[in-house]
Design a protein around this motif. Structure first.
Motif, PDB file in Angstrom:
ATOM      1  N   ILE A 176    -110.107-143.625 -21.216  1.00  0.00           N
ATOM      2  CA  ILE A 176    -111.136-142.782 -21.817  1.00  0.00           C
ATOM      3  C   ILE A 176    -110.818-141.308 -21.578  1.00  0.00           C
ATOM      4  CG2 ILE A 176    -113.569-142.098 -21.650  1.00  0.00           C
ATOM      5  CD1 ILE A 176    -114.199-145.054 -21.050  1.00  0.00           C
ATOM      6  N   GLU A 177    -110.380-140.986 -20.374  1.00  0.00           N
ATOM      7  CA  GLU A 177    -110.042-139.602 -20.030  1.00  0.00           C
ATOM      8  C   GLU A 177    -108.928-139.072 -20.924  1.00  0.00           C
ATOM      9  OE1 GLU A 177    -109.204-137.133 -15.894  1.00  0.00           O
ATOM     10  OE2 GLU A 177    -108.394-139.165 -16.099  1.00  0.00           O
ATOM     11  N   ALA A 191    -113.489-144.819 -30.737  1.00  0.00           N
ATOM     12  CA  ALA A 191    -114.049-144.550 -29.415  1.00  0.00           C
ATOM     13  C   ALA A 191    -115.260-143.617 -29.522  1.00  0.00           C
ATOM     14  CB  ALA A 191    -112.984-143.940 -28.517  1.00  0.00           C
ATOM     15  N   ILE A 192    -115.181-142.638 -30.409  1.00  0.00           N
ATOM     16  CA  ILE A 192    -116.309-141.730 -30.634  1.00  0.00           C
ATOM     17  C   ILE A 192    -117.509-142.482 -31.208  1.00  0.00           C
ATOM     18  CG2 ILE A 192    -117.123-139.803 -32.057  1.00  0.00           C
ATOM     19  CD1 ILE A 192    -114.330-138.545 -31.728  1.00  0.00           C
ATOM     20  N   SER A 193    -117.237-143.376 -32.183  1.00  0.00           N
ATOM     21  CA  SER A 193    -118.322-144.115 -32.814  1.00  0.00           C
ATOM     22  C   SER A 193    -119.045-145.035 -31.832  1.00  0.00           C
ATOM     23  CB  SER A 193    -117.809-144.928 -34.009  1.00  0.00           C
ATOM     24  OG  SER A 193    -116.987-145.987 -33.581  1.00  0.00           O
ATOM     25  N   ARG A 194    -118.333-145.434 -30.772  1.00  0.00           N
ATOM     26  CA  ARG A 194    -118.917-146.321 -29.759  1.00  0.00           C
ATOM     27  C   ARG A 194    -119.476-145.553 -28.576  1.00  0.00           C
ATOM     28  NH1 ARG A 194    -115.157-149.195 -32.484  1.00  0.00           N
ATOM     29  NH2 ARG A 194    -115.411-151.467 -32.640  1.00  0.00           N
ATOM     30  N   GLY A 195    -119.390-144.228 -28.627  1.00  0.00           N
ATOM     31  CA  GLY A 195    -119.928-143.420 -27.542  1.00  0.00           C
ATOM     32  C   GLY A 195    -119.076-143.397 -26.300  1.00  0.00           C
ATOM     33  N   LEU A 196    -117.809-143.805 -26.434  1.00  0.00           N
ATOM     34  CA  LEU A 196    -116.910-143.797 -25.286  1.00  0.00           C
ATOM     35  C   LEU A 196    -116.240-142.448 -25.103  1.00  0.00           C
ATOM     36  CD1 LEU A 196    -115.174-147.251 -25.988  1.00  0.00           C
ATOM     37  CD2 LEU A 196    -116.998-146.776 -24.334  1.00  0.00           C
ATOM     38  N   VAL A 197    -116.061-141.746 -26.216  1.00  0.00           N
ATOM     39  CA  VAL A 197    -115.444-140.411 -26.223  1.00  0.00           C
ATOM     40  C   VAL A 197    -116.344-139.509 -27.050  1.00  0.00           C
ATOM     41  CG1 VAL A 197    -113.479-139.076 -27.092  1.00  0.00           C
ATOM     42  CG2 VAL A 197    -113.085-141.229 -25.885  1.00  0.00           C
ATOM     43  N   TYR A 198    -116.441-138.253 -26.658  1.00  0.00           N
ATOM     44  CA  TYR A 198    -117.335-137.331 -27.368  1.00  0.00           C
ATOM     45  C   TYR A 198    -116.519-136.345 -28.206  1.00  0.00           C
ATOM     46  CZ  TYR A 198    -120.697-139.256 -24.141  1.00  0.00           C
ATOM     47  OH  TYR A 198    -121.469-140.122 -23.430  1.00  0.00           O
ATOM     48  N   PRO A 199    -116.958-136.098 -29.451  1.00  0.00           N
ATOM     49  CA  PRO A 199    -116.235-135.129 -30.304  1.00  0.00           C
ATOM     50  C   PRO A 199    -116.309-133.734 -29.718  1.00  0.00           C
ATOM     51  CG  PRO A 199    -118.347-135.748 -31.285  1.00  0.00           C
ATOM     52  CD  PRO A 199    -118.161-136.652 -30.092  1.00  0.00           C
TER      53      PRO A 199
END
Length: 233
Positions: free
Chosen positions: A175-176, A224-232
């Protein structure tokens, strides 16, 4: 693997125990069990009508990591008769312990493949002679296969479990790295920032793509963004 007890999940109608008991009563079986595997989270979710003492022993000894009735059957397409597993050292380990709780070595595991790459395993057992088991198995095989599909569909359609299966489990490092790439950093930039090699970055990105079912890193970031794992950024 960790184990998730389906009896603790909020099913709309959590009647799995009744279903297993019904199968046993109808087909003159001693016990029945359902175990589903989540290849992403590396968990086993299940429900059984074995004695409580055996369930506790099974979990404490982490037998789900060595039980061949699960490990072989999840790689199989056809039903697996436990008779063919008797030569396995792991089978002897598990069932020498199971014998103390009245669990017979006569059993069958029927695999069912689900929509998320998961596998449902429906197992039944009966304490009887080899001949009696062969006759019973041939008599009820078709109905057991139908029961296995019904049970797996019931489990997989539950909102609680579907959310577990559908949600990829990325590591904190994955994720990082995706977050830094989403912020516009190159792989070399991320390697410098995290003080790890460029190759390690690529290994984590490849793993992230596989878990997210993405062909490219950009697609992985989007998912990952759509799943809330990564933020735009």
């Amino acid at each position: 693997m960790s184990v998730i007890d389906l009896s603790k999940l909020p099913f709309p109608e959590n009647d799995l125990g009744d279903f297993l008991d019904s199968v046993c009563d109808t087909h003159e079986l001693d016990y029945a069990a359902y175990a589903g595997t989540n290849p992403i989270a590396q968990t086993v979710h299940g429900f059984v009508n074995y004695p409580e003492e055996w369930r506790t022993r099974y979990t404490e000894q982490k037998f789900e990591n060595k039980d061949p009735t699960l490990l072989l059957a999840k790689r199989s397409i056809a039903p697996v008769d436990w008779h063919r597993l008797r030569h396995e050292a792991s089978f002897k380990t598990v069932f020498s312990a199971a014998h103390d709780f009245g669990i017979s070595e006569h059993g069958l595991t029927i695999p069912v493949r689900g929509p998320y790459g998961d596998v449902g395993l429906f197992s039944v057992t009966r304490n009887c002679s080899d001949r009696e088991w062969a006759l019973l198995k041939s008599k009820i095989m078709g109905e057991l296969q139908q029961a296995a599909v019904h049970l797996h569909d019931h489990v997989i359609q539950s909102e609680a479990l579907t959310s577990i299966l559908a949600q990829p489990t990325l590591s904190a490092r994955e994720i990082e790295i995706l977050q830094w790439v989403a912020a516009g950093k190159s792989q070399q930039d991320v390697a410098d920032i995290l003080a790890i090699s460029h190759r390690t970055i690529e290994v984590h990105l490849r793993s992230s793509r596989e878990k997210l079912g993405a062909l490219t890193t950009a697609q992985a970031i989007g998912r990952a963004i759509s799943r809330g794992l990564v933020y735009p950024v």
